[in-house]
Scaffold this motif. Structure first.
Motif, PDB file in Angstrom:
ATOM      1  N   SER A 121      25.971  -7.521 -35.716  1.00  0.00           N
ATOM      2  CA  SER A 121      25.662  -8.888 -36.159  1.00  0.00           C
ATOM      3  C   SER A 121      26.123  -9.066 -37.731  1.00  0.00           C
ATOM      4  CB  SER A 121      24.390  -9.299 -35.873  1.00  0.00           C
ATOM      5  OG  SER A 121      23.553  -8.541 -36.342  1.00  0.00           O
ATOM      6  N   TYR A 171      32.238 -16.313 -35.459  1.00  0.00           N
ATOM      7  CA  TYR A 171      31.038 -15.296 -35.337  1.00  0.00           C
ATOM      8  C   TYR A 171      31.066 -14.748 -33.899  1.00  0.00           C
ATOM      9  CZ  TYR A 171      26.284 -13.294 -36.038  1.00  0.00           C
ATOM     10  OH  TYR A 171      25.325 -12.408 -35.924  1.00  0.00           O
ATOM     11  N   VAL A 182      31.381 -10.784 -32.894  1.00  0.00           N
ATOM     12  CA  VAL A 182      30.344  -9.950 -32.463  1.00  0.00           C
ATOM     13  C   VAL A 182      30.820  -9.572 -30.866  1.00  0.00           C
ATOM     14  CG1 VAL A 182      27.992 -10.054 -31.461  1.00  0.00           C
ATOM     15  CG2 VAL A 182      28.530 -11.287 -33.647  1.00  0.00           C
ATOM     16  N   LYS A 227      26.234 -10.166 -26.915  1.00  0.00           N
ATOM     17  CA  LYS A 227      25.834 -10.471 -27.814  1.00  0.00           C
ATOM     18  C   LYS A 227      24.877  -9.212 -28.728  1.00  0.00           C
ATOM     19  CE  LYS A 227      24.611 -15.065 -26.071  1.00  0.00           C
ATOM     20  NZ  LYS A 227      23.700 -15.759 -25.678  1.00  0.00           N
ATOM     21  N   SER A 228      24.506  -9.452 -29.897  1.00  0.00           N
ATOM     22  CA  SER A 228      23.772  -8.538 -30.495  1.00  0.00           C
ATOM     23  C   SER A 228      22.230  -8.398 -30.030  1.00  0.00           C
ATOM     24  CB  SER A 228      23.744  -8.685 -32.172  1.00  0.00           C
ATOM     25  OG  SER A 228      22.767  -7.791 -32.930  1.00  0.00           O
TER      26      SER A 228
END
Length: 520
Positions: free
Chosen positions: A175, A475, A479, A511-512
């Motif tokens: 992230s 973003y 990611v 996702k993080s």
């Protein structure tokens, strides 16, 4: 403004010198007007047809204001359509936000519920008041608490391994890597400012470490960029341009002038190639293997590149941009207002036809027929007019109108290409909108410290600009891709190009761990 007389053999040397000085004054006045416009004037090239009463900012004589014709209604307010208001939920305060925005509920105590008459009150409903808040430099330290186990019989210790990170042995979560890249490329925030923001948030990391993280992260993205560029060369139409960027030290106190060469593919993808020069050879090397139509401005290097490519069994047709042609006549408005405006009006008719084609959503066959029926007569008459204007004996070589007429006359075959190919746009404005990230970045980070940094910035901007064009959150894309690229088969790297990624992975991206709610 009147044009000075052309010197003749009968003039005295003093008279000739006066004519030359007058010509020099006119040229300098035109340059001064251009600089004034860059500082204070409109940057848009759109003509103010809807408001003829608006005068030029730099014209001393004020034109009389024109009142609207009788019976013309001017709306003071336009209500937003129901379709627009239904796109996002709107609460009573008028604040618009979607479900991805974090929300925090703050309970406001009621004094009546704690007084002597508290039993006389009942809560029957709640009224919500929304306020948009911000946390400066929001960073979170993810602590992976791994249990250490002891085997009872063997008396050995076992530790649960840490989750795999994008950069092995790195303290940066995916992230943070994505955030650093997006702030740099999309929002033009230099690393030294991001470093200052971290320090203000209580995070102590050296600036060199941030640079190292971004460089390693971009190298993970390089195969995706290369796959996208190879795929773009299969397009039937490419648009190409060049934009300067300072990169690397030329000598002490002086940065080297280098160039990005953005290429726009027919599937709305952009690749920023980089070169140390503005020479023809870079264009030839980047277009190797391409066969189709190359749309550019009037820079002579593209014409030479096309000629060289066609010598090596390529089939490349060169088309040029009508917007650049229009700008040459716009520069002549100061000295030849009537003639230059006539040319601009002719070109405006072509753009009106293109607007009708877009609004009507015509297919390729209909577009070709409509252009040949409506645009081709205008283009044919325009070049006849250009030839006639070039025969005027009073036009000096330094006159901007002379240069504008020569510009379009020498490129008339390239300017006619869009009439026979419905896939060719009339200009390169779509590419110029995409490359604006480079001039915007220059105003913030000024230059790239090294040539490698400039090349890596081109890789990052290629993916970020393409994400914007494809309607992808940059973003979210980074990611996912930074985690996926290490386990994705190399032969299927094209799946990670933004255009393809949008159809295969956008609905369920990686996702993080930051997205996992913290335990309380």
């Amino acid at each position: 403004m009147k044009t000075p007389l052309k010197p003749t053999p009968d003039m005295t040397s003093l008279h000739i010198k006066n004519v030359q000085l007058a010509e020099r004054v006119i040229v300098l006045e035109q340059q001064l007007d251009w600089f004034k416009r860059q500082l204070f004037g409109r940057k848009s090239e759109k003509q103010l047809i809807d408001n003829p009463a608006q005068s030029n900012l730099f014209v001393s004589e004020q034109a009389p204001a024109q009142t609207p014709e009788s019976g013309t209604e001017v709306a003071a307010h336009r209500r937003s359509s129901k379709k627009q208001t239904q796109e996002q939920d709107v609460n009573d305060t008028g604040l618009r936000f979607d479900d991805s925005v974090p929300q925090q509920i703050i309970e406001v105590p009621a004094p009546e519920l704690s007084g002597e008459d508290a039993e006389q009150y009942d809560i029957i409903d709640y009224n919500d008041t929304c306020r948009l808040a911000q946390q400066p430099g929001s960073y979170t330290v993810l602590i992976y608490r791994r249990p250490v186990l002891r085997h009872k019989s063997q008396q050995t210790l076992v530790t649960v391994p840490a989750p795999v990170n994008v950069l092995e042995g790195c303290f940066a979560d995916v992230s943070l890597l994505a955030g650093l890249m997006v702030d740099k490329a999309v929002y033009h925030l230099p690393l030294y400012r991001q470093h200052q923001r971290m320090l203000d948030s209580g995070i102590t990391v050296s600036r060199a470490t941030l640079i190292n993280w971004i460089q390693k992260g971009i190298e993970l993205l390089r195969p995706i960029y290369q796959a996208m560029l190879r795929q773009m060369l299969q397009s039937s139409v490419l648009a190409m341009d060049e934009v300067p960027i300072k990169a690397g030290r030329k000598h002490k106190g002086k940065m080297q002038q280098t160039y990005f060469w953005p290429i726009y593919g027919e599937q709305d993808e952009v690749a920023f190639t980089w070169s140390t020069s503005r020479g023809t050879q870079h264009a030839i090397s980047q277009l190797s293997g391409f066969s189709g139509t190359l749309l550019t401005d009037g820079y002579i290097a593209y014409e030479k590149a096309v000629a060289q490519l066609n010598k090596h069994e390529h089939t490349v047709t060169h088309a040029t941009c009508w917007a650049h042609s229009r700008r040459t006549f716009e520069k002549a408005l100061q000295m030849e207002p009537d003639t230059a405006q006539h040319a601009i009006n002719k070109i405006a008719k072509l753009y009106k036809i293109e607007k009708h084609i877009r609004d009507s959503k015509l297919d390729k066959g209909q577009t070709l027929a409509y252009r040949q029926q409506h645009s081709e007569p205008i283009v044919h008459a325009f070049f006849i007019w250009v030839y006639e204007q070039r025969q005027r004996p009073e036009l000096l070589p330094s006159n901007p109108l002379t240069k504008a007429l020569a510009y379009v006359f020498e490129r008339q075959s390239q300017l006619r290409v869009f009439l026979s190919n419905p896939d060719v746009p009339i200009d390169t404005n779509h590419l110029e909108r995409a490359l604006r990230v480079i001039p915007m970045g220059r105003k913030n980070y000024l230059f790239c410290w090294s040539e490698l940094g400039a090349e890596q910035l081109g890789i990052l901007q290629s993916l970020m600009v393409t994400c914007r064009i494809q309607g992808i959150n940059p973003y979210t894309y980074l990611v996912d891709v930074l985690q996926r690229v290490g386990m994705h088969p190399a032969k299927n790297v094209l799946d990670l190009v933004p255009r393809v990624w949008k159809t295969k992975f956008a609905d369920n991206p990686l996702k993080s761990d930051l997205s996992i709610p913290a335990s309380r």
